[in-house]
Structure formats: structure tokens, C-alpha cells
Design an enzyme around this catalytic site. Structure first.
Site, PDB file in Angstrom:
ATOM      1  N   SER A 120       0.831  -1.192   0.000  1.00 31.08           N
ATOM      2  CA  SER A 120       0.000   0.000   0.000  1.00 31.08           C
ATOM      3  C   SER A 120       0.872   1.251   0.000  1.00 31.08           C
ATOM      4  CB  SER A 120      -0.919  -0.003   1.231  1.00 31.08           C
ATOM      5  OG  SER A 120      -1.766   1.113   1.214  1.00 31.08           O
ATOM      6  N   GLY A 121       0.603   2.153  -0.944  1.00 29.65           N
ATOM      7  CA  GLY A 121       1.375   3.381  -1.041  1.00 29.65           C
ATOM      8  C   GLY A 121       2.554   3.300  -1.988  1.00 29.65           C
ATOM      9  N   THR A 179      -1.973   2.293  -8.052  1.00 26.74           N
ATOM     10  CA  THR A 179      -3.087   2.993  -8.698  1.00 26.74           C
ATOM     11  C   THR A 179      -2.575   3.976  -9.739  1.00 26.74           C
ATOM     12  OG1 THR A 179      -4.496   2.758  -6.742  1.00 26.74           O
ATOM     13  CG2 THR A 179      -5.069   4.509  -8.287  1.00 26.74           C
ATOM     14  N   ASN A 182      -1.236   5.113   3.167  1.00 26.28           N
ATOM     15  CA  ASN A 182      -1.463   5.622   1.823  1.00 26.28           C
ATOM     16  C   ASN A 182      -2.683   6.534   1.834  1.00 26.28           C
ATOM     17  OD1 ASN A 182      -1.697   6.032  -0.913  1.00 26.28           O
ATOM     18  ND2 ASN A 182      -2.106   3.903  -1.435  1.00 26.28           N
ATOM     19  N   SER A 193      -5.514   4.810  -0.915  1.00 28.82           N
ATOM     20  CA  SER A 193      -5.407   3.361  -0.943  1.00 28.82           C
ATOM     21  C   SER A 193      -6.654   2.730  -1.564  1.00 28.82           C
ATOM     22  CB  SER A 193      -5.220   2.819   0.482  1.00 28.82           C
ATOM     23  OG  SER A 193      -5.187   1.418   0.500  1.00 28.82           O
ATOM     24  N   SER A 194      -6.448   1.890  -2.582  1.00 26.26           N
ATOM     25  CA  SER A 194      -7.577   1.170  -3.178  1.00 26.26           C
ATOM     26  C   SER A 194      -8.058   0.116  -2.193  1.00 26.26           C
ATOM     27  CB  SER A 194      -7.141   0.481  -4.482  1.00 26.26           C
ATOM     28  OG  SER A 194      -6.722   1.434  -5.431  1.00 26.26           O
ATOM     29  N   GLY A 241      -2.030  -4.948  -2.104  1.00 26.60           N
ATOM     30  CA  GLY A 241      -0.752  -5.555  -1.773  1.00 26.60           C
ATOM     31  C   GLY A 241      -0.903  -6.421  -0.522  1.00 26.60           C
ATOM     32  N   GLU A 251      -0.932  -7.533   3.139  1.00 22.96           N
ATOM     33  CA  GLU A 251      -1.279  -6.706   4.298  1.00 22.96           C
ATOM     34  C   GLU A 251      -1.021  -7.448   5.605  1.00 22.96           C
ATOM     35  OE1 GLU A 251      -4.647  -3.662   2.518  1.00 22.96           O
ATOM     36  OE2 GLU A 251      -5.238  -5.095   4.041  1.00 22.96           O
TER      37      GLU A 251
END
Length: 594
Positions: A75-76, A80, A131, A134-135, A358, A360
Site C-alpha cells: 500500500s502506497g 493505482t 497511503n 489506498s484502493s 498488496g 497486508e
């Protein structure tokens, strides 16, 4: 320090998040340079290299093979953004060079495809600890090309929206962007219409004081218009979202008597009324549905009503919000697809972009993280099968020579087969998923400690199962390829059931709001909304089962394509430019996460 953010690791493009604007790195002129190059691989590594390679693969083969690009990273790390840039690249290079009229048609299709991004990010992304954008869902975008390799349309498939975020946000995290957009960007008359006065406080809208680039309401509105969602429909959408915010302010006190419904607390007296008004529901019926459940029991299917406890009232309130938001999100995806999808006979090949969560690992991990990490294990296996083995087999084109040209020392990397971990999670006959599903099918209360004991006893001795004996909470540990993750068993079974009381669906089917009428159409054959009991319960289609089926379907699509991998790297956890922490962004971490 040299503003070089891309390199190759074998057949994988490594993309470093610069954490600053680098406009010249993604200009249309640079896109055309990579597209016009006789050998794009001789230019500097770039996402446009991958884009051009996939495009030429589709274009040049006698029997075209569909292509896929798997964009991964924590994440981050910039997944995206990378997917967004690839879509812009394809929109430029796959534009129709034919007549002015056909060019304008292609341009309109491409613009709609690009406009799907801000809408999906507004409704599916949120600010998390790691993030700001974050999606909170996975997506596979299929860019459809005709025989002349011109883009004729696209289709979007989504996976596992984190709908729990609507009603529950972790400390220091926010709700989905769209709630902040309407809260901050609504005009004066809209604030009156949606009951969103300046400075109003909402339980489900934490940290409204933060200002993010993603809070731009006008961008979302404009994109929705381009996708065919008119101003009136937009108003209905935003009004329903405001209704959910007011629903979140509805709180209940303990009645102190099991025979009496839980009363609303004093400061929540008007919240139910406002929420009911915005959702087009009768206030009394909404309140009664949250406070009382209707049950059928006995041979004669006798109907009786039972007041809910304080915890049950809150659960039903949250469930109502999650149900509305999930239906709204799915409807938006269907609207986007109807706007951008080409007719089946107008395209012959596709390029797929896969942007998933990603890996986690948080202080508290539950079913969402188990599904996300399960998906990452499957994609890791796919990656190993296609690239690590290919790079190091005798038939490979001397990778050590390529690395020597870059001044890199090379030695054989012993990759780890993660099949044992997948067997632990999804294997047959017994696995973590099968045990959780079995608990859902058994019509009995399931405690967290009981589930932990079942998992440990049924899978004892498994090399990928661990246990934290010092943990005060029932849990189990899975030794993933990227590291161990401890999953709490509390609430795991209930989340997997994802139960929706029939009374809630029946209530929403009675809404007079035009949008909710579409989201919850009345079923003429619908049975009475009473909750069944005992043996009359229908078989449960669990979250894990549905996610596993969609994941298998995705992998079937990927196996039918030529895959390409982009690994996004987050150089530091502070999201600052020009800072590279070796322990966070080094090649050792890339290898570990792959």
C-alpha cells in the site's frame, strides 16, 4: 537522486514511487517516443516500455495472444498511479488514425475509459495509515482492441470491496473519499437538501479536517457526467450517501429489559428521522427494523418478534449501511461497464490490467486480510511459474550476461514454492477456509476460542501454521511467503457469513427514493421477510467461497494471456521524496515480497 525511478529485475519492471510530481516522466511526447521507437527495450526502463511491449505483442502476432499486466506492491507503492498511467498510454497509442468521425468516436470511448478512474477511486479508495489514496478493492480492467489494434472499449471486474469501512474506520484512517467530497464540496443549496450543514459532526466521517488531493468533488462529478450519470442521478446518489452519514449518528442505549426495544440516546433522536428522509424510508419502520427482529420458529412456522440487544441494534445499523453502499458500488461498476464496454463482435483481443491489494499485515488482521493475502499467494505462485523459473532455466538467455552489463553481481536464487501455504489456506479436504466455511454451515454459535482450537487440532503439525502463545486473544498465524501474519478468530465466522437480515432488504425495497428503487427492486415472488430459524435456513454462500470462485476465474483469464509484471516499491514509509530506506525499499525486500 538522479530522478530515475524505473529499472528492470529480469523480466519484471521495478517502479519506485517518487513521492513528488515528475510531469516530464509521463508526458504525451514521451509516450509517443516509446511508441515510435524501433526497439523500445533499448530506451530507459519505463512503464511505457511494458505498455508498448504488450501493445506490439497483440499487434504483431499472426495469432494474437491476449496480454495482461499485473501491477503489485504494498500500500502506497504507486499501483493505482501506475495503472492510471498505463491506461493513458494505451488511450494515446491505440487511438484510431482513420477518418475524423471515427477518430472522434474513439476519442470519446478513450475519454470514458479514463473517466472511470476518478469515479472508482472516489467510491472505492480511502486514506489509510500507509497511503492517502489506498484502493480498498481489487480490479481487473480489460482494454478491448479490434483487428486494427484500436481501442474500442473496456470492461471492469472488481473484487472484495472493503465495505466494512463504511461503518468502521481504524484509528487515524478515513472513510471512502466520496463521503469527504460531498461533505466539503457540496454547494449551499445542496447542503440544505442533503442535511449537511457546515461543521456538522458525523461518527462515520473521522478526520474531516485533513485536506487531500483526493477530496476534489468537481472532478468526480465531471467524470460521472462523461460516463452518462446525469445531474439528477448524481443528486440521488449523494443524497443517499448523506443519509448513511446520518444513520451512523444513530446510537442506542441498553434497555435494561430484554422484552423492551433499546431506546435511542438523546443526541441521536433526530438522526434516524433525517436518515429516513434522505433514504426515502418511513422513520418508524426504519427504527423498528433496527430495534426488533422477526423470527419464524416451530413446526407451524409461528411468527414472533424479539427486541434486539444494544449490540444487535448497532450491528443491524452497520449492516444496513454496508448493504446500501455495496449495492451502490456494484451498480456504479455496471453503469461504467455499460458506458465503456464494446460489443462482442467489435473487438478481437484485449490487454488486461490487474491492480490488487498488496500483501497486508496490521496489528489486527481479520477476514479481509486473509482474503487479500490468499490472493497474493496465488499471484505469487503465478509469478514464480512464469518468471523466476524461466529466468534461471538452462533455456533462458544467459541472465548473468544481462546483469553483468548493468554491473550487477549475479548468482542463482533459490525460490520458495508457496504451494504448502496455499494448501493450508484452501487445500482439500481440510484447510483454514474449509473450517471457517464449515462453522458457517453449522447452525450453532461459534466462539473465537472454539475456532482457534478447531484450526489447531485439524491442521496440527502443518509447516505453515503457527501460534502466538503469548497472545491474549484467540488467533492463528499463517507463515506467508512475505512473512508471518497473525489473524484474530474473533468475528471471523460472522464476517464470512456476511448475514443480511431479511427485514433490512424488505425495508429498502419499500424506499420511495428513485436510486434505492433501482438498487433494491421489489421481487414479486419474494417471501415474507421474517428470519428463518433452524433447519429452514438456506445454505450459506460465504464471503470466502465467493472470493475463491472469483479468484479462480481471474487466474483462468491470466493463464490465457501473456503476463507482464510491474513491481511498485515504496522507498520510505513517510511518503517523502528523495529518501530511500534500504530496509523498506531494497532489492532484498523486493525478493522477499515476491
Amino acid at each position: 537522486m538522479a530522478d530515475t525511478f524505473y529499472t528492470n529485475a529480469g523480466c519484471t519492471l521495478v517502479a519506485m514511487n517518487p513521492f513528488k510530481p515528475v510531469p516530464q516522466l509521463y508526458s504525451p511526447e514521451l509516450m509517443r517516443e516509446y511508441h515510435a521507437a524501433s526497439q523500445p527495450q533499448t530506451l530507459k526502463p519505463h512503464i511505457f516500455t511494458v505498455g508498448e511491449q504488450t501493445y506490439r505483442n497483440v499487434k504483431s502476432l499472426i495469432e494474437p495472444v491476449n496480454q495482461s499486466v499485473v501491477v503489485s506492491g504494498e500500500s502506497g507503492a504507486g499501483k493505482t498511479w501506475t495503472s492510471r498511467c498505463l491506461m493513458k498510454f494505451y488511450a494515446v497509442v491505440a487511438a484510431s488514425p482513420m477518418s475524423w468521425e471515427s477518430h472522434k468516436v474513439a476519442e470519446r470511448i478513450e475519454q470514458r475509459i479514463l473517466n472511470s478512474n476518478p469515479v472508482m477511486e472516489a467510491f472505492g479508495n480511502a486514506c489509510t495509515l500507509r497511503n492517502s489514496n489506498s484502493s480498498r478493492f481489487g480490479k481487473f480492467i480489460q482494454l478491448q482492441l479490434n483487428g486494427a489494434q484500436q481501442m474500442t472499449g473496456a470492461a471492469v471486474q472488481t473484487y472484495l470491496l472493503e465495505k466494512t469501512r463504511v461503518a468502521c474506520q481504524a484509528p487515524s484512517e478515513r472513510n471512502f473519499h466520496i463521503f469527504y467530497q460531498i461533505y466539503k464540496g457540496a454547494h449551499a443549496e445542496e447542503r440544505v437538501r442533503w442535511r449537511l450543514p457546515e461543521g456538522a459532526a458525523f461518527s462515520w466521517l473521522p478526520h474531516p479536517e485533513r485536506t487531500l488531493e483526493e477530496d476534489c468533488f468537481e472532478v468526480t462529478r465531471e467524470a460521472m457526467l462523461h460516463l452518462g450519470i446525469d445531474a439528477l442521478t448524481q443528486n440521488n446518489i449523494f443524497q443517499a450517501l448523506a443519509g448513511l452519514l446520518h444513520l451512523g449518528n444513530t446510537r442506542f442505549a441498553d434497555s435494561g429489559n430484554e422484552a423492551q426495544p433499546c431506546p435511542r440516546v438523546d443526541d441521536a433522536q433526530c438522526s434516524v428521522g433525517t436518515s429516513a428522509l434522505l433514504l426515502g424510508l418511513p422513520e418508524d419502520h426504519l427504527l423498528e427494523t433496527l430495534q426488533i427482529r422477526t423470527i419464524r420458529a416451530g413446526r407451524g412456522q409461528q411468527v414472533f418478534q424479539k427486541p434486539c440487544s444494544q449490540a444487535e441494534c448497532n450491528t443491524r445499523r452497520d449492516c444496513l449501511a454496508k448493504l446500501v453502499y455495496a449495492r451502490l458500488f456494484d451498480w456504479l461498476v455496471s453503469v461504467i461497464n455499460s458506458s465503456i464496454c464494446a460489443a462482442p463482435d467489435s473487438w478481437t483481443t484485449f490487454i488486461g490490467l490487474l491492480d490488487v491489494y498488496g500483501f497486508e499485515s496490521f496489528p489486527n488482521n481479520s477476514l479481509e486480510q486473509l482474503c487479500i493475502n490468499y490472493a497474493n499467494e496465488k499471484l505469487q505462485q503465478h509469478f514464480v511459474a512464469h518468471y523466476l523459473r524461466a529466468q534461471q532455466t538452462p533455456t533462458a538467455l544467459h541472465p548473468q550476461e544481462e546483469y553483468a552489463m548493468e554491473g550487477l553481481a549475479w548468482s542463482f536464487v533459490s525460490y520458495q514454492d508457496n504451494q504448502p501455504c496455499l494448501d493450508l489456506i484452501e487445500g482439500s479436504p481440510v484447510s483454514i477456509c474449509s473450517l471457517i466455511n464449515e462453522e458457517c454451515r453449522l447452525n450453532r454459535p461459534s466462539s473465537a476460542a472454539q475456532l482457534q482450537t478447531r484450526i489447531e487440532s485439524a491442521l496440527t503439525g502443518h509447516p505453515r501454521l503457527g501460534r502466538d502463545r503469548l497472545s491474549p486473544e484467540p488467533s492463528f498465524i499463517v507463515l506467508h511467503y512475505a512473512g508471518p501474519v497473525r489473524y484474530r478468530t474473533a468475528g471471523l465466522v460472522e464476517k464470512n457469513k456476511d448475514p443480511v437480515p431479511p427485514e433490512l432488504t424488505s425495508l429498502l425495497q419499500q424506499s420511495q427514493d428513485p436510486l434505492l428503487k433501482v438498487l433494491f427492486p421489489a421481487d414479486p415472488e419474494d417471501k415474507s421477510p421474517e428470519e428463518p430459524s433452524g433447519q429452514n435456513r438456506a445454505p450459506v454462500l460465504t464471503v470466502v467461497s465467493k472470493f475463491k470462485a472469483s479468484l479462480e476465474q481471474l487466474l483462468q483469464v491470466l493463464h490465457g494471456t501473456t503476463p507482464h509484471y510491474i513491481r511498485c516499491i515504496k522507498p520510505n514509509s513517510q511518503a517523502q521524496a528523495q529518501i530511500f530506506h534500504r530496509e523498506e525499499g531494497s532489492m532484498a525486500r523486493i525478493t522477499a515480497l515476491w
